[in-house]
Design an enzyme around this catalytic site. Structure first.
Site, PDB file in Angstrom:
ATOM      1  CB  SER A   1      38.161  26.822  38.873  1.00  0.00           C
ATOM      2  OG  SER A   1      37.276  27.875  38.678  1.00  0.00           O
TER       3      SER A   1
ATOM      4  CG  ASP B   1      36.878  29.345  46.370  1.00  0.00           C
ATOM      5  OD1 ASP B   1      36.269  30.331  45.893  1.00  0.00           O
ATOM      6  OD2 ASP B   1      37.203  28.362  45.689  1.00  0.00           O
TER       7      ASP B   1
ATOM      8  CG  HIS C   1      38.366  30.414  42.770  1.00  0.00           C
ATOM      9  ND1 HIS C   1      37.887  29.172  43.093  1.00  0.00           N
ATOM     10  CD2 HIS C   1      38.452  30.431  41.414  1.00  0.00           C
ATOM     11  CE1 HIS C   1      37.682  28.469  41.972  1.00  0.00           C
ATOM     12  NE2 HIS C   1      38.027  29.204  40.951  1.00  0.00           N
TER      13      HIS C   1
END
Lengths: 370, 210
Positions: free
Chosen positions: A145, A305, A338
């Site tokens: 991320s 995701d 995610h």
């Protein structure tokens, strides 16, 4: 593995905005030993709300690290082989200088007066730490991320200082959707009457707003499938005989927990840094950015995701292919959304372990390895 | 041709590591220290061998995530992509060799793939099963049904093969598109043959360039 947070004052930090922070402190943790050649150092980058406590058990409060399943003896980032370290980002609230730190000019917390920081600023500060530790070249920089964004920034800012980069579930710039979710979070905080224009350090603070922001965040980290499996339509009895859906109870719990450990001004500063991050800005193409980088890339994304969709990782891979860079890419099947980069340790472990081992081998002349 | 050391290496390579005649030929064609892109590289057996034994700069493309995982786990730079799209970003003449082994018949646009291979690579190595093998011809002639043989084991409704190509078919396409056959090899099992390959070879390996 009992671990302790360390911190170092790196002095004045020049920011992209032109402003300076007179005295920037960076907090970090490290695991494993640096070898004699100082060639086995791996820098782990935390995601938006993470901190330097990536692995082990905290000496202070007994908490386990956020990537405990990936870092440790025999794990993907094998601390028997590598010196692994992780630092808290600039603008954060877990030991590194941020909006909650004291502004030496006023003797009060910076609050919203904290200078605007970028991901490149975060890496500039971190470079100071790497030098402080006596490391000339990192074996790898890795994170998921926002951690992946920082890893990419390393390849762009200091290409000669990293042998490999592992961006996971990440992007070289936020999409409108990603900016939109962050903006809703920021607005939730600023709409809280206790926000007081960011000068809330003497008051209760914008806990309700920050909690709502976190609840939204958690929705984006999951997937329809993972939420259906985890909560479905199940309900939880409350003490007052009412009931809440499990998912409501979970989000409230996570929101409340977050308020205890995160500063609302950091939320604003860091999400702004993420939203304005655009690695290709000022370049003809993303490929240009990576041109000076001579190391290896391992890019990982996850099928479910939707916050950092695979197409964003594939854009990075295509830019690297266009420059004939050394890149491996895999889209791992997962239903966790995610969150997968934190949860799916099994498959990531094999990939990361193999990639690091071969990178380390290529980097180390035969006979010199130790 | 090969030194004693080479032969020893190859002896291990063929049965244990690769076990495929076309891989053996590819191992012979590819020069030491060259750059190779393997399309549909699977778990990277060939690439790992080329990297270790030929000191090659080895890269691979593979569509199956589980196979990419295996390949990356063994330290190879393999990326997950469709072959039909996986080459577009590379500049011209990036690699010394681009390899397509036993996959041409599975691509949606084999002609485009072939042209992309010779654009991205100075040489293209293409190995494919020969659909004109006598057993396929015999099977079609006698049963009147889509050939199902030892080498073409799939049912027509459940086959990865979407383009049926024979040795003369391939030679004709190469000629028509102005490409050059540098070398060709024909295999019956793992044995090389030269006599009536279009009828007797179950697979072929071509070295093609622009």
């Amino acid at each position: 593995m009992i671990v302790e947070r360390k911190s170092v004052d790196l002095g004045e930090l020049q920011l992209d905005s032109g402003e300076t922070i007179p005295s920037a402190t960076i907090a970090y943790e490290s695991y494993g030993e640096l070898n004699e050649a100082r060639s086995n150092a791996i820098l782990i980058q935390h995601a938006f709300s993470g901190d330097a406590h990536a692995a082990g058990v905290s000496k202070k409060d007994g908490a386990t690290g956020w990537w405990e399943n990936m870092i440790g003896p025999g794990k993907a980032f094998d601390t028997d082989k590598y010196f692994v370290f992780c630092s808290n980002v600039l603008g954060g609230c877990s030991g590194t200088t941020g909006p909650g730190s004291t502004n030496p000019a006023t003797g009060k917390p910076y609050g919203l007066g904290f200078p605007f920081v970028t991901v490149a600023d975060m890496i500039r500060l971190q470079k100071g730490l790497v030098e402080h530790l006596g490391i000339e070249k990192l074996l790898s920089v890795s994170g998921g991320s926002m951690g992946g964004m920082q890893a990419l920034q390393w390849a762009a800012s200091y290409p000669e200082m990293c042998a490999s980069v592992i961006p996971i579930a990440s992007t070289h710039r936020h999409s409108a959707q990603q900016i939109a979710f962050n903006e809703v979070g920021r607005q939730a905080i600023m709409a809280d009457p206790d926000f007081e224009d960011g000068n809330y350090y003497d008051g209760p603070g914008p806990g309700r707003g920050l909690s709502v922001a976190r609840m939204i965040g958690h929705i984006t980290y999951m997937s329809d499938d993972s939420m259906r499996e985890k909560f479905g339509r199940r309900r939880r009895q409350m003490s007052d005989e009412s009931s809440l859906f499990e998912v409501e109870s979970y989000l409230r719990h996570r929101g409340g927990q977050f308020v205890g450990r995160f500063d609302a001004n950091s939320y604003i500063a860091i999400t702004k840094a993420m939203d304005t991050f655009d690695l290709s800005l000022g370049h003809a193409s993303l490929g240009d950015v990576f041109e000076p980088f001579d190391g290896r890339f391992l890019v990982i994304s996850f099928t479910s995701d939707w916050l950092y969709p695979s197409y964003q990782s594939q854009e990075i891979v295509r830019a690297l292919r266009g420059r004939v860079k050394d890149v491996a890419y895999v889209e791992l099947p997962s239903s966790y959304g995610h969150d997968a980069f934190l949860v799916e340790a099994g498959e990531q472990t094999e990939i990361v372990r193999g990639f690091l081992a071969s990178t380390f081998k290529k980097l180390t002349p035969v006979g010199a390895a130790r | 041709m090969a030194s004693a050391v080479d032969t020893a290496v190859r002896a291990d390579f063929v049965p244990e590591v690769l076990g495929r005649g076309d891989y053996q030929i590819i191992g012979e064609i590819v020069a030491d220290g060259s750059s190779v892109l393997d399309l549909g590289c699977g778990e990277g057996e060939l690439l790992a061998w080329l990297e270790a034994q030929r000191n090659c700069k080895a890269r691979g493309v593979e569509i199956s995530p589980t196979k990419v995982q295996k390949a990356v786990s063994r330290g190879l730079s393999v990326y997950q992509s469709d072959i039909d799209e996986g080459l577009a970003d590379y500049p011209d003449q990036t690699f010394d060799y681009v390899v397509l082994s036993q996959t041409l018949q599975e691509t949606l646009k084999p002609r485009d793939v072939l042209h992309e291979m010779v654009r991205v690579g100075k040489n293209a190595i293409i190995a494919f099963p020969n659909f004109g093998h006598w057993s396929a011809r015999f099977s079609l002639l006698t049963t009147g049904r889509a050939p199902k043989t030892k080498h073409l084991p799939y049912e027509w409704f459940d086959t990865p093969n979407v383009h049926f190509v024979t040795i003369p078919d391939f030679e004709e396409l190469v000629r028509r598109d102005g490409l050059t056959v540098q070398k060709s090899f024909f295999l019956r099992g793992d044995r090389r043959i030269t006599y009536r390959p279009s009828l007797l070879a179950d697979s072929a390996v071509f070295l093609i360039s622009k």
